[in-house]
Design a protein around this motif. Structure first.
Motif, PDB file in Angstrom:
ATOM      1  N   ALA A  39      44.826  30.109  25.790  1.00 36.08           N
ATOM      2  CA  ALA A  39      43.950  30.604  26.851  1.00 36.08           C
ATOM      3  C   ALA A  39      42.532  30.737  26.310  1.00 36.08           C
ATOM      4  O   ALA A  39      42.334  31.088  25.144  1.00 36.08           O
ATOM      5  CB  ALA A  39      44.435  31.960  27.338  1.00 36.08           C
ATOM      6  N   ASN A  40      41.558  30.472  27.176  1.00 38.40           N
ATOM      7  CA  ASN A  40      40.191  30.727  26.756  1.00 38.40           C
ATOM      8  C   ASN A  40      39.921  32.224  26.867  1.00 38.40           C
ATOM      9  O   ASN A  40      40.754  32.987  27.365  1.00 38.40           O
ATOM     10  CB  ASN A  40      39.184  29.892  27.558  1.00 38.40           C
ATOM     11  N   TYR A  41      38.762  32.668  26.428  1.00 40.69           N
ATOM     12  CA  TYR A  41      38.481  34.101  26.360  1.00 40.69           C
ATOM     13  C   TYR A  41      38.561  34.763  27.728  1.00 40.69           C
ATOM     14  O   TYR A  41      39.185  35.812  27.887  1.00 40.69           O
ATOM     15  CB  TYR A  41      37.104  34.351  25.736  1.00 40.69           C
ATOM     16  N   THR A  42      37.953  34.152  28.741  1.00 46.37           N
ATOM     17  CA  THR A  42      37.919  34.760  30.065  1.00 46.37           C
ATOM     18  C   THR A  42      39.322  34.910  30.639  1.00 46.37           C
ATOM     19  O   THR A  42      39.697  35.986  31.110  1.00 46.37           O
ATOM     20  CB  THR A  42      37.048  33.931  31.025  1.00 46.37           C
ATOM     21  N   SER A  43      40.118  33.858  30.583  1.00 45.47           N
ATOM     22  CA  SER A  43      41.466  33.970  31.140  1.00 45.47           C
ATOM     23  C   SER A  43      42.344  34.866  30.276  1.00 45.47           C
ATOM     24  O   SER A  43      43.231  35.537  30.792  1.00 45.47           O
ATOM     25  CB  SER A  43      42.096  32.597  31.345  1.00 45.47           C
ATOM     26  N   MET A  44      42.100  34.925  28.980  1.00 48.00           N
ATOM     27  CA  MET A  44      42.886  35.794  28.104  1.00 48.00           C
ATOM     28  C   MET A  44      42.708  37.255  28.505  1.00 48.00           C
ATOM     29  O   MET A  44      43.670  38.014  28.546  1.00 48.00           O
ATOM     30  CB  MET A  44      42.481  35.592  26.639  1.00 48.00           C
ATOM     31  N   MET A  45      41.496  37.651  28.833  1.00 51.10           N
ATOM     32  CA  MET A  45      41.258  39.039  29.218  1.00 51.10           C
ATOM     33  C   MET A  45      41.950  39.350  30.551  1.00 51.10           C
ATOM     34  O   MET A  45      42.536  40.417  30.712  1.00 51.10           O
ATOM     35  CB  MET A  45      39.764  39.320  29.303  1.00 51.10           C
ATOM     36  N   ASN A  46      41.920  38.425  31.495  1.00 50.59           N
ATOM     37  CA  ASN A  46      42.614  38.622  32.775  1.00 50.59           C
ATOM     38  C   ASN A  46      44.121  38.606  32.582  1.00 50.59           C
ATOM     39  O   ASN A  46      44.847  39.411  33.170  1.00 50.59           O
ATOM     40  CB  ASN A  46      42.207  37.546  33.776  1.00 50.59           C
ATOM     41  N   MET A  47      44.604  37.693  31.756  1.00 44.58           N
ATOM     42  CA  MET A  47      46.032  37.563  31.492  1.00 44.58           C
ATOM     43  C   MET A  47      46.561  38.806  30.792  1.00 44.58           C
ATOM     44  O   MET A  47      47.665  39.263  31.084  1.00 44.58           O
ATOM     45  CB  MET A  47      46.281  36.315  30.644  1.00 44.58           C
ATOM     46  N   ARG A  48      45.787  39.349  29.892  1.00 45.38           N
ATOM     47  CA  ARG A  48      46.214  40.525  29.133  1.00 45.38           C
ATOM     48  C   ARG A  48      46.562  41.695  30.055  1.00 45.38           C
ATOM     49  O   ARG A  48      47.545  42.402  29.831  1.00 45.38           O
ATOM     50  CB  ARG A  48      45.154  40.942  28.142  1.00 45.38           C
ATOM     51  N   LYS A  49      45.784  41.897  31.107  1.00 47.03           N
ATOM     52  CA  LYS A  49      46.069  42.977  32.062  1.00 47.03           C
ATOM     53  C   LYS A  49      47.451  42.797  32.662  1.00 47.03           C
ATOM     54  O   LYS A  49      48.211  43.761  32.775  1.00 47.03           O
ATOM     55  CB  LYS A  49      45.015  42.988  33.172  1.00 47.03           C
ATOM     56  N   CYS A  50      47.776  41.578  33.037  1.00 46.37           N
ATOM     57  CA  CYS A  50      49.097  41.290  33.614  1.00 46.37           C
ATOM     58  C   CYS A  50      50.200  41.459  32.578  1.00 46.37           C
ATOM     59  O   CYS A  50      51.281  41.952  32.884  1.00 46.37           O
ATOM     60  CB  CYS A  50      49.125  39.872  34.188  1.00 46.37           C
ATOM     61  N   PHE A  51      49.939  41.042  31.340  1.00 43.50           N
ATOM     62  CA  PHE A  51      50.939  41.157  30.273  1.00 43.50           C
ATOM     63  C   PHE A  51      51.210  42.620  29.940  1.00 43.50           C
ATOM     64  O   PHE A  51      52.350  43.005  29.700  1.00 43.50           O
ATOM     65  CB  PHE A  51      50.480  40.411  29.030  1.00 43.50           C
ATOM     66  N   VAL A  52      50.169  43.443  29.897  1.00 43.63           N
ATOM     67  CA  VAL A  52      50.354  44.870  29.608  1.00 43.63           C
ATOM     68  C   VAL A  52      51.209  45.497  30.694  1.00 43.63           C
ATOM     69  O   VAL A  52      52.122  46.277  30.407  1.00 43.63           O
ATOM     70  CB  VAL A  52      48.985  45.587  29.482  1.00 43.63           C
ATOM     71  N   LYS A  53      50.952  45.138  31.941  1.00 51.23           N
ATOM     72  CA  LYS A  53      51.726  45.678  33.053  1.00 51.23           C
ATOM     73  C   LYS A  53      53.186  45.211  32.980  1.00 51.23           C
ATOM     74  O   LYS A  53      54.101  45.997  33.194  1.00 51.23           O
ATOM     75  CB  LYS A  53      51.105  45.238  34.370  1.00 51.23           C
ATOM     76  N   ALA A  54      53.411  43.953  32.649  1.00 49.29           N
ATOM     77  CA  ALA A  54      54.766  43.388  32.634  1.00 49.29           C
ATOM     78  C   ALA A  54      55.564  43.754  31.382  1.00 49.29           C
ATOM     79  O   ALA A  54      56.767  43.986  31.461  1.00 49.29           O
ATOM     80  CB  ALA A  54      54.699  41.866  32.768  1.00 49.29           C
ATOM     81  N   PHE A  55      54.907  43.783  30.222  1.00 50.01           N
ATOM     82  CA  PHE A  55      55.627  43.930  28.961  1.00 50.01           C
ATOM     83  C   PHE A  55      55.309  45.221  28.207  1.00 50.01           C
ATOM     84  O   PHE A  55      55.914  45.504  27.188  1.00 50.01           O
ATOM     85  CB  PHE A  55      55.325  42.746  28.036  1.00 50.01           C
ATOM     86  N   GLY A  56      54.332  45.961  28.682  1.00 53.58           N
ATOM     87  CA  GLY A  56      53.939  47.190  27.996  1.00 53.58           C
ATOM     88  C   GLY A  56      52.838  46.918  26.985  1.00 53.58           C
ATOM     89  O   GLY A  56      52.406  45.794  26.794  1.00 53.58           O
ATOM     90  N   GLY A  57      52.375  47.961  26.373  1.00 50.18           N
ATOM     91  CA  GLY A  57      51.292  47.845  25.395  1.00 50.18           C
ATOM     92  C   GLY A  57      50.064  48.581  25.881  1.00 50.18           C
ATOM     93  O   GLY A  57      50.057  49.176  26.958  1.00 50.18           O
ATOM     94  N   LYS A  58      49.051  48.566  25.085  1.00 49.34           N
ATOM     95  CA  LYS A  58      47.816  49.269  25.404  1.00 49.34           C
ATOM     96  C   LYS A  58      46.811  48.317  26.051  1.00 49.34           C
ATOM     97  O   LYS A  58      46.845  47.126  25.799  1.00 49.34           O
ATOM     98  CB  LYS A  58      47.194  49.847  24.140  1.00 49.34           C
ATOM     99  N   GLU A  59      45.953  48.888  26.836  1.00 53.67           N
ATOM    100  CA  GLU A  59      44.834  48.115  27.355  1.00 53.67           C
ATOM    101  C   GLU A  59      43.962  47.722  26.175  1.00 53.67           C
ATOM    102  O   GLU A  59      43.961  48.366  25.131  1.00 53.67           O
ATOM    103  CB  GLU A  59      44.042  48.920  28.387  1.00 53.67           C
ATOM    104  N   PHE A  60      43.204  46.659  26.339  1.00 51.70           N
ATOM    105  CA  PHE A  60      42.432  46.097  25.237  1.00 51.70           C
ATOM    106  C   PHE A  60      41.488  47.109  24.599  1.00 51.70           C
ATOM    107  O   PHE A  60      41.337  47.153  23.394  1.00 51.70           O
ATOM    108  CB  PHE A  60      41.639  44.887  25.731  1.00 51.70           C
TER     109      PHE A  60
END
Length: 62
Positions: A39-60
């Motif tokens: 993923a490029n930087y922009t999509s990685m930041m958007n994707m991370r929000k979805c991943f945190v919601k789905a798999f857990g973890g901390k916000e960036f």
């Protein structure tokens, strides 16, 4: 990227082009194996929000 991997004889089984993170998360949950996400930087930041919601973890920024 998929084409580049193909030239290097690296098998690419599933490709999602774009920001369909729900489908990506479903695929990851079904496979239950290691996966690589490019993923490029922009999509990685958007994707991370979805991943945190789905798999857990901390916000960036936490």
């Amino acid at each position: 990227m998929a084409l580049r991997l193909k030239y290097d004889s690296i098998a690419v089984s599933d490709i999602i082009d774009g920001e369909d993170y729900e489908t990506l998360i479903k695929m990851l949950n079904l496979k239950r194996q290691n996966a690589v996400v490019f993923a490029n930087y922009t999509s990685m930041m958007n994707m991370r929000k979805c991943f945190v919601k789905a798999f857990g973890g901390k916000e960036f920024w936490e």
